[in-house]
Design a protein around this motif. Structure first.
Motif, PDB file in Angstrom:
ATOM      1  N   VAL A   1      34.437  36.964  44.331  1.00  0.00           N
ATOM      2  CA  VAL A   1      34.667  37.229  45.684  1.00  0.00           C
ATOM      3  C   VAL A   1      36.155  37.892  45.757  1.00  0.00           C
ATOM      4  N   ARG A   2      37.140  37.202  45.983  1.00  0.00           N
ATOM      5  CA  ARG A   2      38.706  37.211  45.955  1.00  0.00           C
ATOM      6  C   ARG A   2      39.049  38.741  45.429  1.00  0.00           C
ATOM      7  N   VAL A   3      38.511  38.051  44.111  1.00  0.00           N
ATOM      8  CA  VAL A   3      38.769  39.220  42.662  1.00  0.00           C
ATOM      9  C   VAL A   3      37.817  40.935  42.905  1.00  0.00           C
ATOM     10  N   MET A   4      37.382  40.883  43.565  1.00  0.00           N
ATOM     11  CA  MET A   4      35.626  41.698  43.656  1.00  0.00           C
ATOM     12  C   MET A   4      36.179  42.562  45.353  1.00  0.00           C
ATOM     13  N   VAL A   5      37.230  41.271  45.765  1.00  0.00           N
ATOM     14  CA  VAL A   5      37.769  42.076  47.564  1.00  0.00           C
ATOM     15  C   VAL A   5      38.643  42.965  47.322  1.00  0.00           C
ATOM     16  N   ALA A   6      39.891  42.116  46.352  1.00  0.00           N
ATOM     17  CA  ALA A   6      40.941  43.210  46.100  1.00  0.00           C
ATOM     18  C   ALA A   6      40.867  44.207  45.612  1.00  0.00           C
ATOM     19  N   ALA A   7      39.429  44.665  44.680  1.00  0.00           N
ATOM     20  CA  ALA A   7      38.852  45.862  43.938  1.00  0.00           C
ATOM     21  C   ALA A   7      38.641  46.429  44.800  1.00  0.00           C
ATOM     22  N   PHE A   8      37.901  46.235  45.418  1.00  0.00           N
ATOM     23  CA  PHE A   8      36.596  47.093  46.326  1.00  0.00           C
ATOM     24  C   PHE A   8      37.098  47.714  47.509  1.00  0.00           C
ATOM     25  N   HIS A   9      38.567  47.010  48.114  1.00  0.00           N
ATOM     26  CA  HIS A   9      39.337  47.405  49.385  1.00  0.00           C
ATOM     27  C   HIS A   9      40.882  47.194  49.233  1.00  0.00           C
ATOM     28  N   PRO A  10      40.805  48.235  48.231  1.00  0.00           N
ATOM     29  CA  PRO A  10      42.220  48.277  48.465  1.00  0.00           C
ATOM     30  C   PRO A  10      43.523  48.241  49.376  1.00  0.00           C
TER      31      PRO A  10
END
Length: 305
Positions: free
Chosen positions: A285-294
């Motif tokens: 989830v941390r990785v995806m949050v970074a990708a979804f919400h730069p």
């Protein structure tokens, strides 16, 4: 014909007899049932279940896993009992297990029933794709291993990781449309719709499933991808590797015209990490949050291990 049938069944009957306890003395008291928490020859059937066993420090008790178990690295050297939905009594009983830990998606059911009939305890672990589902999975495995306190501690750490990401997302105003892509193994691509692990993972990371109009996995066509108009594409490492890398994914006819490819917003994650809903779900989830919400401040632990 009967002789051929007897010959075909002989190996299975032999395994069942070998695994079954010896006939009891009628005058002896009833023996105690096997205690799963004392098991030392565990067969773990499900990648997330295996991860939990190792996260609890009990990997030394595992003698075999299924083919979805790919983490941690040391499980690669263990015998495999096949794919979790295609188990056989012979494959399980030949390992002389004293406990089988299996997710609720493992089977066929009649195979696990046959193993139970042979005297081997089988613990079924729930497999819901949600925060609560991960925590329930951890607690079920920990209780089966006789380690409820350690299970609560691990569940607490996972919950804290996910709560941290949820707090970060509370400030987000826009949620991107996300397409989760897997491959068929034959060159084609599949998109994950609703009621999938991918759909649940996208939601946890503050995205909107661009393919939520369908249920399950569906073949991805250029027309469907254009209509979905994803702003971000998530692909598993395994699918990207089979397709020739992320550049090949971006050039695929089904994806080349999407906003995500135009803007270079593709992210690759290990399949078990993001879809297994195991103890590493917070990392996914941390990785995806970074990708979804730069637009959000970066975190130190956004690079997958």
């Amino acid at each position: 014909m009967r002789s051929l049938l007897r010959a075909a069944l002989a190996p299975l009957i032999g395994l069942l007899l070998a695994a079954a306890p010896a006939a009891a003395d009628p005058s002896a008291p009833d023996p105690s049932p096997p205690d799963p928490s004392a098991a030392s020859r565990i067969v773990s059937v499900d990648g997330a279940v295996t991860e939990i066993v190792y996260a609890l420090g009990q990997g030394g008790r595992v003698v075999a896993t299924d083919t979805t178990s790919s983490w941690p690295a040391e499980v690669a050297s263990l015998p495999k009992v096949g794919y979790k939905r295609s188990l056989t009594p012979e494959g399980l009983l030949s390992l002389r297990p004293d406990l089988i830990l299996a997710s609720s998606t493992a089977g066929p059911a009649q195979v696990l029933d046959a193993v139970r009939a042979a005297g081997v305890p089988v613990v079924t672990v729930p497999d819901a794709h949600s925060t609560e589902g991960v925590l329930a999975k951890v607690r079920a495995v920990a209780v089966a291993l006789g380690l409820p306190a350690q299970g609560e501690a691990l569940a607490g750490r996972i919950a804290a990781d996910l709560e941290t990401q949820a707090a970060r997302l509370a400030t987000v105003r826009e949620r991107p449309r996300v397409l989760f892509v897997m491959d068929t193994g034959q060159g084609g691509l599949m998109a994950a719709g609703r009621d999938t692990a991918a759909d649940a993972a996208i939601a946890l990371a503050g995205g909107i499933n661009a393919f939520a109009g369908v249920t399950g996995l569906k073949p991805l066509t250029p027309e469907a991808a254009v209509l979905a108009a994803p702003q971000v594409i998530v692909v598993t490492h395994q699918a990207a590797d089979r397709q020739g890398g992320l550049a090949s994914i971006a050039a695929h006819p089904a994806l080349a015209l999407t906003p995500a490819v135009r803007d270079g917003r593709l992210v690759s994650l290990d399949a078990l990490l993001v879809l297994g809903f195991g103890p590493r779900i917070g990392e996914a989830v941390r990785v995806m949050v970074a990708a979804f919400h730069p637009e959000l401040p970066a975190q130190a632990a956004e690079v997958p291990r």
